[in-house]
Design a protein around this motif. Sequence first.
Motif, PDB file in Angstrom:
ATOM      1  N   GLU A  25      -8.510   7.643   6.546  1.00 23.35           N
ATOM      2  CA  GLU A  25      -8.736   8.874   6.184  1.00 23.35           C
ATOM      3  C   GLU A  25      -7.741   9.521   5.373  1.00 23.35           C
ATOM      4  N   PHE A  26      -6.349   9.524   6.028  1.00 21.72           N
ATOM      5  CA  PHE A  26      -5.360  10.106   5.619  1.00 21.72           C
ATOM      6  C   PHE A  26      -4.495   9.211   4.783  1.00 21.72           C
ATOM      7  N   GLY A  27      -4.524   8.004   4.427  1.00 22.20           N
ATOM      8  CA  GLY A  27      -3.611   6.996   3.712  1.00 22.20           C
ATOM      9  C   GLY A  27      -2.564   7.090   4.471  1.00 22.20           C
ATOM     10  N   LEU A  28      -2.267   7.110   5.826  1.00 23.64           N
ATOM     11  CA  LEU A  28      -1.131   6.815   6.478  1.00 23.64           C
ATOM     12  C   LEU A  28      -0.785   5.476   6.951  1.00 23.64           C
ATOM     13  N   GLU A  29       0.249   5.142   7.298  1.00 27.12           N
ATOM     14  CA  GLU A  29       0.617   3.895   7.934  1.00 27.12           C
ATOM     15  C   GLU A  29       0.218   3.935   9.316  1.00 27.12           C
ATOM     16  N   GLY A  55      10.020   2.669  12.950  1.00 29.79           N
ATOM     17  CA  GLY A  55      10.244   3.818  11.924  1.00 29.79           C
ATOM     18  C   GLY A  55       8.920   4.785  11.964  1.00 29.79           C
ATOM     19  N   ALA A  56       8.355   5.070  13.100  1.00 28.33           N
ATOM     20  CA  ALA A  56       7.186   5.918  13.301  1.00 28.33           C
ATOM     21  C   ALA A  56       7.550   7.401  13.228  1.00 28.33           C
ATOM     22  N   ASP A  57       6.936   8.139  12.640  1.00 24.95           N
ATOM     23  CA  ASP A  57       6.995   9.569  12.731  1.00 24.95           C
ATOM     24  C   ASP A  57       6.203  10.203  14.130  1.00 24.95           C
ATOM     25  N   ALA A  58       5.174   9.672  14.145  1.00 23.75           N
ATOM     26  CA  ALA A  58       4.227   9.878  15.525  1.00 23.75           C
ATOM     27  C   ALA A  58       4.002   8.675  16.284  1.00 23.75           C
ATOM     28  N   LEU A  59       3.827   8.980  17.766  1.00 23.34           N
ATOM     29  CA  LEU A  59       3.444   7.938  18.528  1.00 23.34           C
ATOM     30  C   LEU A  59       2.026   8.384  19.168  1.00 23.34           C
ATOM     31  N   LEU A  60       0.955   7.405  18.816  1.00 26.17           N
ATOM     32  CA  LEU A  60      -0.310   8.163  19.407  1.00 26.17           C
ATOM     33  C   LEU A  60      -0.590   7.296  20.646  1.00 26.17           C
ATOM     34  N   VAL A  61      -1.121   7.833  21.692  1.00 26.96           N
ATOM     35  CA  VAL A  61      -1.097   6.972  22.915  1.00 26.96           C
ATOM     36  C   VAL A  61      -2.385   7.407  23.837  1.00 26.96           C
ATOM     37  N   PRO A 121       8.156  17.700  11.261  1.00 24.60           N
ATOM     38  CA  PRO A 121       6.873  18.323  11.014  1.00 24.60           C
ATOM     39  C   PRO A 121       5.841  17.536   9.957  1.00 24.60           C
ATOM     40  N   GLN A 122       6.381  16.461   9.306  1.00 18.78           N
ATOM     41  CA  GLN A 122       5.417  15.835   8.376  1.00 18.78           C
ATOM     42  C   GLN A 122       5.568  14.309   8.914  1.00 18.78           C
ATOM     43  N   ILE A 123       4.119  13.662   8.746  1.00 18.87           N
ATOM     44  CA  ILE A 123       4.021  12.393   9.351  1.00 18.87           C
ATOM     45  C   ILE A 123       3.568  11.563   8.343  1.00 18.87           C
ATOM     46  N   HIS A 124       4.224  10.323   8.136  1.00 17.23           N
ATOM     47  CA  HIS A 124       3.762   8.988   7.396  1.00 17.23           C
ATOM     48  C   HIS A 124       3.336   8.002   7.822  1.00 17.23           C
ATOM     49  N   MET A 183       0.775  -1.135   0.153  1.00 16.62           N
ATOM     50  CA  MET A 183      -0.024  -0.100  -0.091  1.00 16.62           C
ATOM     51  C   MET A 183       0.800   1.082   0.151  1.00 16.62           C
ATOM     52  N   THR A 184       0.593   2.082  -1.120  1.00 12.53           N
ATOM     53  CA  THR A 184       1.269   3.548  -1.001  1.00 12.53           C
ATOM     54  C   THR A 184       0.663   4.389   0.128  1.00 12.53           C
ATOM     55  N   THR A 185       1.435   4.903   1.007  1.00 12.18           N
ATOM     56  CA  THR A 185       1.143   5.658   2.091  1.00 12.18           C
ATOM     57  C   THR A 185       1.371   7.352   1.724  1.00 12.18           C
ATOM     58  N   THR A 186       0.542   8.122   2.225  1.00 11.92           N
ATOM     59  CA  THR A 186       0.929   9.523   2.094  1.00 11.92           C
ATOM     60  C   THR A 186       1.499  10.298   3.083  1.00 11.92           C
ATOM     61  N   VAL A 187       1.840  11.396   3.048  1.00 11.75           N
ATOM     62  CA  VAL A 187       2.341  12.383   4.293  1.00 11.75           C
ATOM     63  C   VAL A 187       1.279  13.164   4.518  1.00 11.75           C
ATOM     64  N   ILE A 188       1.120  13.680   5.759  1.00 10.73           N
ATOM     65  CA  ILE A 188       0.585  14.728   6.592  1.00 10.73           C
ATOM     66  C   ILE A 188       1.171  15.513   7.274  1.00 10.73           C
ATOM     67  N   GLU A 189       0.803  16.774   7.026  1.00 14.15           N
ATOM     68  CA  GLU A 189       1.478  17.888   7.928  1.00 14.15           C
ATOM     69  C   GLU A 189       1.112  17.644   9.420  1.00 14.15           C
ATOM     70  N   ARG A 190       2.103  17.836  10.448  1.00 14.01           N
ATOM     71  CA  ARG A 190       1.683  17.553  12.041  1.00 14.01           C
ATOM     72  C   ARG A 190       0.188  18.443  12.407  1.00 14.01           C
ATOM     73  N   GLU A 191       0.433  19.619  11.979  1.00 10.10           N
ATOM     74  CA  GLU A 191      -0.775  20.563  12.276  1.00 10.10           C
ATOM     75  C   GLU A 191      -2.086  19.844  11.839  1.00 10.10           C
ATOM     76  N   LEU A 192      -2.191  19.549  10.551  1.00  5.69           N
ATOM     77  CA  LEU A 192      -3.350  19.163  10.219  1.00  5.69           C
ATOM     78  C   LEU A 192      -3.738  17.805  10.809  1.00  5.69           C
ATOM     79  N   LEU A 193      -3.015  16.860  11.218  1.00  2.00           N
ATOM     80  CA  LEU A 193      -3.206  15.762  11.880  1.00  2.00           C
ATOM     81  C   LEU A 193      -3.773  15.906  13.340  1.00  2.00           C
ATOM     82  N   THR A 194      -3.174  16.625  14.079  1.00  2.00           N
ATOM     83  CA  THR A 194      -3.392  17.008  15.405  1.00  2.00           C
ATOM     84  C   THR A 194      -4.733  17.646  15.275  1.00  2.00           C
TER      85      THR A 194
END
Length: 253
Positions: free
Chosen positions: A239-243, A61-67, A38-41, A1-12
């Motif tokens: 929603e955003f095509g993220l991994e 290989g995370a750009d963001a950790l959601l807890v 600043p960018q999360i995939h 699956m191809t993932t996209t990248v989202i700006e951190r501010e948009l995601l939060t």
Amino acid sequence: MTTTVIERELLTARIDQWLDASRFRDYGPNGLQVEGKPQIHKIVSGVTASLALIEAAVAAGADALLVHHGLFWRGQDGRVTGWMRQRLGALLAHDINLLAYHLPLDAHAELGNNAQWGQRLGLVADARFGEQDLGFIGPAPQGLSLDSLAAQMTQALGKAPTILPGDGRPLRRVAWCSGGAQGYFEQAIAAGADVYLTGEVSEPQAHYARETGVAFMACGHHASERYGVQALGAALAAEFGLEHEFIEIENPA
């Protein structure tokens, strides 16, 4: 699956909107707790921002950790020493964003811990109770007994609950609130529950169960709060095509 990248501010901003985070009076800050790239995939989700989870997120290989349980809580020592230094150091060294949502993730009607936990038990809430309407209550499935509920709980969560049996009454109404919500037992009783499910038990609940006849089941703080963060991570990925990857760090509590 191809993932996209989202700006951190948009995601939060999307998570804050989704969970209506600003309406909650909480024990710590909800949202971005540690700023990373600043960018999360890729998002890794987990229950608690422990060093073990942070290290696993780095390896994944995370750009963001959601807890659900973040790093900062009301009344804690503000010095960055010991375990706090280790956790912060690992996040900052690898430029990982830490996003934490506590009560908003308990309360959400679809993605929240209580909604997801109830779904796994075949429970549907028709009312709320407790502080900030965090507790869920609804009708018991037909033929539900305390023994069958305990067996179902063991299968769903992977651990046997601690049971205070009450007076053995038929189970018509089930109330539940994940995590350390044993203090809501009295409010669950007042709301009409015949059994109350939560994560932990303290000394007073044994007496309340004996004296009121309402059963109480302590099912594990960690075990009862594994599912909301998974659902939120999966929804963001869709929603955003993220991994997205959920990582379980075993916790007997």
